[in-house]
Design an enzyme around this catalytic site. Structure first.
Site, PDB file in Angstrom:
ATOM      1  NE  ARG A  87       0.130   1.470   3.299  1.00  0.00           N
ATOM      2  CZ  ARG A  87       1.191   2.495   3.326  1.00  0.00           C
ATOM      3  NH1 ARG A  87       2.321   2.098   3.760  1.00  0.00           N
ATOM      4  NH2 ARG A  87       0.883   3.789   3.760  1.00  0.00           N
ATOM      5  CB  ALA A 129       0.383   7.039  -3.484  1.00  0.00           C
ATOM      6  NE  ARG A 147      -6.168   0.878  -1.615  1.00  0.00           N
ATOM      7  CZ  ARG A 147      -5.504   1.247  -0.625  1.00  0.00           C
ATOM      8  NH1 ARG A 147      -4.211   1.187  -0.704  1.00  0.00           N
ATOM      9  NH2 ARG A 147      -6.093   2.097   0.162  1.00  0.00           N
ATOM     10  CG  ASP A 183      -3.214   8.260  -1.150  1.00  0.00           C
ATOM     11  OD1 ASP A 183      -3.056   8.904  -0.264  1.00  0.00           O
ATOM     12  OD2 ASP A 183      -2.621   7.303  -1.374  1.00  0.00           O
TER      13      ASP A 183
END
Ligand code: MRU
Length: 342
Positions: free
Chosen positions: A44, A46, A87, A234
């Site tokens: 995980r 960005a 995502r 992000d």
């Protein structure tokens, strides 16, 4: 090791769900397994999921038995769709997939040549990420003074990237430069990236720190214990609005109230000039169990209604500056983001 790397056709990544209790490496041998690893947050952050998506296409290229270049491009298109759907908020994922597919289409290689090219392009994205993070770290560390205490939220460290990190890379660099700093780390509910990952990384680097509950940051700010805030991002919209881990907005508002500078650190691949403002950024809503359970143990009544947005948007008026690998961007962001992204 790096957060993610591809060696001999196998993608290896640190399992971020298990830290800090266990340090385990997960191996992905096909792109579907890699897509699952992004979805379930084995990996995980960005820039890390951007690199992961690129490696996903590299795996897809190696898996494909397509005999021609066109057939291979079709297989890559199919894999790209699955990776893209993992995502929605961090634009680095889409950025990496777009770059990979554009580069693949621009070649005149036959199927075997294209397979090697796609693997090399993914490796290149990962290598560039490390260099870019080093540049951000240097640019951002100049904003930290000897003696500062800084607050960070979520995990924006080496684990959130291929290596080095964004906001935490800046903080670790300031420490390496010999500045006497102290870091307040928000635990970052619901998934506790601050407590589990950021605290672990800072301790590995020997950076003095205090872990606090998310609710405590206002207390420390008001008492003059925090001089600056550094977070990652992000996605940054064209007007400078910053999407980042849920809770960032609240932290930025309290920082402003207390006259504390609030910096967001991101590679230029996180900047999305196609979106005029942050309200247009898709916010991921995650499983209710992340809120109702901790480590599998229920902490709320069964059947309770839950909201679990994974990110929020901090309006640009609360952001002091954006730190990128190309330099520090100050307001007016709309104008200066265009300039820095060329
Ligand atoms: O849901 P996550 O853990 O992927 O969210 C990560 C963050 O919000 C980070 O702060 C962000 O990716 C920027 S730092 C690389």
């Amino acid at each position: 090791m790096r957060t993610i790397e591809m060696i001999d056709g196998v993608v290896k990544m640190i399992d971020q769900r298990k830290l800090p209790r266990q340090f385990e490496i997960v191996e992905c041998r096909d792109y579907r397994a890699l897509a699952d690893a992004i979805k379930d947050m084995t990996i995980r952050g960005a820039p890390a999921i951007g690199a992961a998506a690129a490696f996903g296409l590299a795996l897809a290229a190696r898996e494909s038995r397509a005999p021609t270049r066109d057939a291979l491009l079709r297989d890559l298109d199919a894999a790209e769709k699955i990776l893209r759907a993992t995502r929605p908020t961090a634009v680095n994922l889409m950025w990496a997939l777009d770059r990979m597919m554009r580069a693949a289409r621009a070649t005149n290689l036959d199927a075997d040549g294209l397979r090697d090219f796609v693997v090399a392009e993914a490796q290149q994205i990962a290598e560039e990420d490390v260099a870019i993070n080093r540049a951000m770290a240097r640019n951002g560390a100049a904003l930290i003074n000897d003696g500062d205490s800084v607050l960070t939220h979520c995990n924006a460290g080496p684990l959130a990237t291929v290596d080095v990190g964004t906001a935490l890379g800046v903080i670790i660099e300031a420490h390496k430069q010999g500045k006497k700093i102290h870091v307040f780390v928000d635990e970052t509910r619901p998934r506790l990236q601050g407590a589990r990952l950021t605290a672990w990384e800072l301790m590995q680097h020997g950076v003095p720190m205090t872990l606090i509950a998310d609710n405590a940051s206002g207390y420390y700010m008001r008492r003059g214990k925090i001089q600056k805030c550094f977070v990652g991002s992000d996605r940054v919209a064209a007007n400078g609005d910053v999407a980042n881990k849920i809770g960032t907005y609240k932290t930025a508002v309290v920082a402003r109230e207390n006259g504390i500078p609030f910096y967001a650190v991101m590679p230029t691949s996180t900047i999305d000039l196609t979106l005029a403002n942050g309200d247009l950024i898709e916010i991921e809503e995650r499983d209710a169990r992340e809120v109702t359970h901790i480590e599998g143990v229920p902490i709320a009544p069964e059947g309770v209604r839950v909201g679990n947005p994974a990110f929020d948007v901090t309006p640009h008026k609360y952001i002091t500056a954006l730190v990128t690998e190309r330099g520090v961007v100050v307001p007016p962001f709309a104008e200066n983001l265009r300039k820095i992204t060329g």
